[in-house]
Design an enzyme around this catalytic site. Structure first.
Site, mmCIF file in Angstrom:
data_model
loop_
_atom_site.group_PDB
_atom_site.id
_atom_site.type_symbol
_atom_site.label_atom_id
_atom_site.label_comp_id
_atom_site.label_asym_id
_atom_site.label_seq_id
_atom_site.Cartn_x
_atom_site.Cartn_y
_atom_site.Cartn_z
ATOM 1 N N GLU A 275 -31.334 69.861 123.511
ATOM 2 C CA GLU A 275 -31.723 71.092 124.305
ATOM 3 C C GLU A 275 -30.816 72.139 124.831
ATOM 4 O O GLU A 275 -31.458 73.537 124.950
ATOM 5 C CB GLU A 275 -32.669 70.427 125.583
ATOM 6 C CG GLU A 275 -33.652 69.253 125.226
ATOM 7 C CD GLU A 275 -34.277 68.630 126.430
ATOM 8 O OE1 GLU A 275 -35.448 68.320 126.020
ATOM 9 O OE2 GLU A 275 -33.714 68.536 127.244
ATOM 10 N N ASP B 279 -35.298 73.026 126.815
ATOM 11 C CA ASP B 279 -36.533 72.367 126.806
ATOM 12 C C ASP B 279 -37.783 73.050 126.752
ATOM 13 O O ASP B 279 -38.707 72.669 126.002
ATOM 14 C CB ASP B 279 -36.493 71.394 128.216
ATOM 15 C CG ASP B 279 -37.648 70.549 128.275
ATOM 16 O OD1 ASP B 279 -37.827 69.542 127.660
ATOM 17 O OD2 ASP B 279 -38.580 70.748 129.277
#
Length: 249
Positions: A138, A66
């Site tokens: 992610e 992320d």
């Protein structure tokens, strides 16, 4: 932990290993530490069902990915749009890294086929769950970063994400007229003029064409279902042209 130990049995290992091999060939990425790749696709439900095995789920990789994704996207946008305000850059980045966008990318790259799920999660349709797919994307970015560094992540994004930005896939969150105005005012170039060139099509399916000019020189032409949309597309073309010229100076 060996690659083999990440799966229930030898047969499953061979099947998954072949899937991951083809996956890496398809995306032109070869992991040095394939354990990281497998971990990126391992859901916590799979780990919970195999507590006696030293499996690791993808949640920590998701956390890292992320941050890496936000950094690389931010760097790209900062360089590509020198006239864009901090607020607009933030909105555009948010549109790129939001769940629907990541899910779309995960579908495009068939990430769902590779995910290791627990039986319960599998039975309830977890493989197609948007949040799960976004998390896996992610986690993959995090795994790639750990395996090969930031440059490898940027190379991957250049192949699969940046072209979508260039093609205007996220233009719905961008106000090109305001950006163009700021760019022109910053350099004191003059006043922009927008002109509707033509309207065509039936009333229920109207199409407009517009241009934007500066001191008599047409900088961009665009079309759209409304005058506003046509002007936005004209401004987008003009902005791209001016930014390209600016970067060459």
């Amino acid at each position: 932990m060996s690659k083999h130990s990440h799966f229930r049995d030898k047969k499953m290992f061979q099947k998954k290993a072949e899937q991951f091999k083809k996956f890496q060939e398809r995306i032109s990425v070869q992991f040095q530490n394939e354990k990281l790749l497998y971990q990126a696709f391992t859901h916590s439900s799979y780990v919970n069902e195999h507590r006696k095995k030293p499996y690791e789920d993808n949640e920590r990789l998701e956390f890292l990915g992320d941050a890496v994704l936000e950094l690389t996207i931010s760097q790209f946008l900062y360089a590509k749009y020198p006239a864009m305000s901090e607020g607009d850059l933030t909105k555009l980045r948010a549109a790129i890294v939001c769940e629907p966008s990541l899910v779309s990318l995960a579908h495009e790259l068939s990430f769902g086929e590779l995910v290791l799920l627990g039986k319960g999660e599998e039975m309830t349709g977890g493989r197609k769950r948007p949040a799960l797919l976004a998390d896996v994307f992610e986690a993959f970015i995090g795994a790639l970063y750990l395996d090969q560094g930031l440059e490898a992540v940027v190379t991957f994004l250049k192949a699969y994400v940046f072209p979508k930005i260039d093609d205007g896939a996220f233009s719905h969150v961008m106000d090109f007229k305001s950006q163009l105005q700021e760019f022109v005012q910053r350099d004191g170039r003059g006043i922009l003029e927008y002109k509707i060139l033509q309207e065509k099509g039936p009333a229920h399916n109207r199409e407009f064409e517009a241009n934007v000019s500066l001191k008599g020189e047409v900088l961009g032409v665009g079309s759209g279902r409304s005058k506003k949309e046509a002007e936005q597309h004209a401004a987008q073309e003009a902005l791209a042209k001016l930014q390209k010229h600016h970067m060459k100076q």
